[in-house]
Design a protein around this motif. Sequence first.
Motif, PDB file in Angstrom:
ATOM      1  N   ASN A  80     -54.878  80.567 -29.874  1.00 31.78           N
ATOM      2  CA  ASN A  80     -55.438  81.901 -29.700  1.00 31.78           C
ATOM      3  C   ASN A  80     -55.156  82.770 -30.916  1.00 31.78           C
ATOM      4  O   ASN A  80     -54.068  83.316 -31.064  1.00 31.78           O
ATOM      5  N   ALA A  81     -56.148  82.863 -31.796  1.00 30.58           N
ATOM      6  CA  ALA A  81     -55.985  83.611 -33.048  1.00 30.58           C
ATOM      7  C   ALA A  81     -56.639  84.985 -32.997  1.00 30.58           C
ATOM      8  O   ALA A  81     -56.925  85.590 -34.028  1.00 30.58           O
ATOM      9  N   TYR A  82     -56.907  85.484 -31.783  1.00 33.12           N
ATOM     10  CA  TYR A  82     -57.232  86.912 -31.637  1.00 33.12           C
ATOM     11  C   TYR A  82     -55.917  87.673 -31.769  1.00 33.12           C
ATOM     12  O   TYR A  82     -54.864  87.175 -31.363  1.00 33.12           O
ATOM     13  N   GLY A  83     -55.986  88.906 -32.285  1.00 31.29           N
ATOM     14  CA  GLY A  83     -54.769  89.697 -32.477  1.00 31.29           C
ATOM     15  C   GLY A  83     -54.092  90.029 -31.151  1.00 31.29           C
ATOM     16  O   GLY A  83     -54.748  90.458 -30.200  1.00 31.29           O
ATOM     17  N   TYR A  84     -52.789  89.825 -31.103  1.00 35.43           N
ATOM     18  CA  TYR A  84     -51.998  90.234 -29.937  1.00 35.43           C
ATOM     19  C   TYR A  84     -51.564  91.679 -30.153  1.00 35.43           C
ATOM     20  O   TYR A  84     -51.326  92.098 -31.283  1.00 35.43           O
ATOM     21  N   GLY A  85     -51.434  92.409 -29.074  1.00 36.19           N
ATOM     22  CA  GLY A  85     -50.992  93.800 -29.198  1.00 36.19           C
ATOM     23  C   GLY A  85     -51.890  94.706 -28.381  1.00 36.19           C
ATOM     24  O   GLY A  85     -52.353  94.313 -27.306  1.00 36.19           O
ATOM     25  N   LEU A  86     -52.155  95.881 -28.894  1.00 40.76           N
ATOM     26  CA  LEU A  86     -52.971  96.841 -28.151  1.00 40.76           C
ATOM     27  C   LEU A  86     -54.415  96.381 -27.982  1.00 40.76           C
ATOM     28  O   LEU A  86     -55.090  96.704 -27.009  1.00 40.76           O
ATOM     29  N   PHE A  87     -54.898  95.616 -28.972  1.00 37.55           N
ATOM     30  CA  PHE A  87     -56.241  95.021 -28.927  1.00 37.55           C
ATOM     31  C   PHE A  87     -56.338  94.100 -27.700  1.00 37.55           C
ATOM     32  O   PHE A  87     -55.426  93.320 -27.429  1.00 37.55           O
ATOM     33  N   ALA A 144     -63.020  82.489 -37.990  1.00 35.89           N
ATOM     34  CA  ALA A 144     -63.261  81.042 -37.812  1.00 35.89           C
ATOM     35  C   ALA A 144     -63.686  80.419 -39.133  1.00 35.89           C
ATOM     36  O   ALA A 144     -63.247  79.311 -39.490  1.00 35.89           O
ATOM     37  N   LEU A 145     -64.506  81.142 -39.893  1.00 31.91           N
ATOM     38  CA  LEU A 145     -64.950  80.619 -41.190  1.00 31.91           C
ATOM     39  C   LEU A 145     -63.810  80.598 -42.218  1.00 31.91           C
ATOM     40  O   LEU A 145     -63.743  79.701 -43.061  1.00 31.91           O
ATOM     41  N   VAL A 146     -62.929  81.569 -42.130  1.00 34.40           N
ATOM     42  CA  VAL A 146     -61.761  81.574 -43.019  1.00 34.40           C
ATOM     43  C   VAL A 146     -60.889  80.342 -42.728  1.00 34.40           C
ATOM     44  O   VAL A 146     -60.433  79.639 -43.634  1.00 34.40           O
ATOM     45  N   LEU A 147     -60.701  80.071 -41.456  1.00 35.86           N
ATOM     46  CA  LEU A 147     -59.900  78.903 -41.067  1.00 35.86           C
ATOM     47  C   LEU A 147     -60.560  77.598 -41.514  1.00 35.86           C
ATOM     48  O   LEU A 147     -59.882  76.667 -41.977  1.00 35.86           O
ATOM     49  N   VAL A 157     -59.167  73.780 -28.745  1.00 28.37           N
ATOM     50  CA  VAL A 157     -60.002  74.973 -28.546  1.00 28.37           C
ATOM     51  C   VAL A 157     -59.454  76.105 -29.407  1.00 28.37           C
ATOM     52  O   VAL A 157     -58.254  76.371 -29.391  1.00 28.37           O
ATOM     53  N   LEU A 158     -60.355  76.746 -30.133  1.00 28.36           N
ATOM     54  CA  LEU A 158     -59.956  77.847 -31.014  1.00 28.36           C
ATOM     55  C   LEU A 158     -60.593  79.137 -30.528  1.00 28.36           C
ATOM     56  O   LEU A 158     -61.793  79.174 -30.240  1.00 28.36           O
ATOM     57  N   THR A 159     -59.794  80.203 -30.416  1.00 29.88           N
ATOM     58  CA  THR A 159     -60.360  81.499 -30.047  1.00 29.88           C
ATOM     59  C   THR A 159     -59.991  82.525 -31.124  1.00 29.88           C
ATOM     60  O   THR A 159     -58.821  82.685 -31.461  1.00 29.88           O
ATOM     61  N   CYS A 160     -61.006  83.194 -31.682  1.00 25.68           N
ATOM     62  CA  CYS A 160     -60.792  84.216 -32.718  1.00 25.68           C
ATOM     63  C   CYS A 160     -62.127  84.895 -33.004  1.00 25.68           C
ATOM     64  O   CYS A 160     -63.128  84.598 -32.357  1.00 25.68           O
ATOM     65  N   THR A 161     -62.151  85.786 -33.981  1.00 24.56           N
ATOM     66  CA  THR A 161     -63.435  86.382 -34.369  1.00 24.56           C
ATOM     67  C   THR A 161     -64.233  85.337 -35.161  1.00 24.56           C
ATOM     68  O   THR A 161     -63.636  84.476 -35.815  1.00 24.56           O
ATOM     69  N   PRO A 162     -65.563  85.419 -35.128  1.00 28.13           N
ATOM     70  CA  PRO A 162     -66.366  84.433 -35.869  1.00 28.13           C
ATOM     71  C   PRO A 162     -66.084  84.455 -37.365  1.00 28.13           C
ATOM     72  O   PRO A 162     -66.080  83.390 -38.007  1.00 28.13           O
ATOM     73  N   SER A 163     -65.820  85.631 -37.927  1.00 36.33           N
ATOM     74  CA  SER A 163     -65.550  85.660 -39.367  1.00 36.33           C
ATOM     75  C   SER A 163     -64.226  84.961 -39.676  1.00 36.33           C
ATOM     76  O   SER A 163     -64.105  84.276 -40.693  1.00 36.33           O
ATOM     77  N   THR A 196     -53.025  82.370 -42.309  1.00 33.71           N
ATOM     78  CA  THR A 196     -54.048  81.336 -42.210  1.00 33.71           C
ATOM     79  C   THR A 196     -53.510  79.920 -42.479  1.00 33.71           C
ATOM     80  O   THR A 196     -53.876  78.971 -41.770  1.00 33.71           O
ATOM     81  N   ALA A 197     -52.632  79.782 -43.459  1.00 32.66           N
ATOM     82  CA  ALA A 197     -52.129  78.439 -43.782  1.00 32.66           C
ATOM     83  C   ALA A 197     -51.391  77.846 -42.589  1.00 32.66           C
ATOM     84  O   ALA A 197     -51.544  76.654 -42.262  1.00 32.66           O
ATOM     85  N   ARG A 198     -50.618  78.686 -41.897  1.00 30.03           N
ATOM     86  CA  ARG A 198     -49.887  78.181 -40.728  1.00 30.03           C
ATOM     87  C   ARG A 198     -50.846  77.846 -39.580  1.00 30.03           C
ATOM     88  O   ARG A 198     -50.664  76.872 -38.857  1.00 30.03           O
ATOM     89  N   GLN A 199     -51.896  78.670 -39.426  1.00 34.18           N
ATOM     90  CA  GLN A 199     -52.901  78.362 -38.384  1.00 34.18           C
ATOM     91  C   GLN A 199     -53.479  76.979 -38.626  1.00 34.18           C
ATOM     92  O   GLN A 199     -53.614  76.175 -37.703  1.00 34.18           O
TER      93      GLN A 199
END
Length: 415
Positions: free
Chosen positions: A116-123, A170-173, A162-168, A148-151
């Motif tokens: 889960n690579a969506y930001g944790y916190g208030l978001f 995902a391309l960085v990863l 399964v990967l969860t994050c923003t589409p942009s 990113t390197a650790r991801q």
Amino acid sequence: MAYLPEVTLARWNALLARVRRSVPFYRERLGSDRPLESLEQVTELPFTEKTDFRDQYPFGMFAVPPEQVIRLHMSSGTTGRPVVTGYTRGDLALWAECMRRVLRYCTVNETDVLQNAYGYGLFTGGLGFHLGAESLGCTVIPTSSGVTARQAMLIRDFGTTVLTCTPSYALVLAEALRREGGGPTRLRAGIFGAEPWTEAMRGQIEAALGLRAYDVYGLTELGGPGVAIECSRQDGLHIFEDHFYPEVIDPVSGRGLPAGTPGELVLTSLRREASPVIRYRTRDRTVLDDTPCPCGSRFRRMRKITGRTDDMLIIRGENVFPSQIEEVLLGIPGLTGNYQLVVDRGQSRLDSLEVLVEHAPGIDEDEHSHPLLRLRAEAEVRERLGLNVSVLVLPPFSLPRSEGKAVRIIDRRQQ
Ligand code: ADP
Ligand code: ZN
């Protein structure tokens, strides 16, 4: 066909009675306390706007006593005062149910390893997916966004499926994985949202990561992700109509539009306890599709969101209004309100925002002052909006002037 009209009407009337009883804002707004006789009458109710959230900040729209609120989330909002949403224990259970459903629609099950690579916190994105994945019972890797390197390392070492994050992101990863080599991963599904993305981008992501990419939709005002999700057909997003009542309206007249006609999405949360919202104007542009889906889902679909009816920019998942940048710039002595925002999606695939601004005439032509102005503007935007931008300070009258509305935004992502 609309979803279970009688049940939905009963939910509407229970909601209206509840908010009239417990939220002065809605009691005033809604006027008469006659129940609805049919769903057609929904269109006679007033809208709720983002400015209402701002005016009622922080808890003016809450419908339960504070001791029943067990979680708060927040989004950056429009003009400094953010949008706050609260959850009772019941709301968290409901959110978990929606997020479990999101995962099931995307074929995720207990055997999956979900990063889960969506930001944790208030978001809402990070904790929303965390909640759903844990309650479904898959293995959750709560990386949050960034590093990113650790991801990339964990995708390989932990066998992420399964990967969860923003589409942009995902391309960085994808880029990071490619750079380090090492052959195919075990990734098979990705659930991407929080910003608009095109079919072309889906193609890129799927090819680069070797997975199927699903679009997920939600917003803080409605409790976060888990409002709508694509099914395995990847052909429109099913709206969870047992919890959220969708309408599409003409953004100018406010009138309802039939299925198939593009307009602005309006949403009502039928069952949220702490922060119910009635006819919320999302400003998101889409089309309602009431044709049955071959997947057999009971819920109607909406087409992928194509953009917003207002000028809000979404940079790396963060909402930014030109007016916020303007405010920062105008607070810095030596800068003027003549500015332009250039949004681009560079080689790194991440959205970048460049702020072009003019310094005041005659302040001084000393070239050393420009780097200082630049650094100060960048630091203040970062501090106040949580956003990394690059600022270019230009001599007076370098930017084009227009007769009518200034052209503030140059969005190269769409070109
Ligand atoms: P979050 O980003 O957590 O969903 P925010 O309240 O910060 O919540 O932002 C919500 C806005 O993000 C939506 O109104 C919409 O403009 C945009 N958004 C969210 N999901 C999508 C999506 N799948 N496609 C396009 N835009 C989206
Ligand atoms: Zn379907």
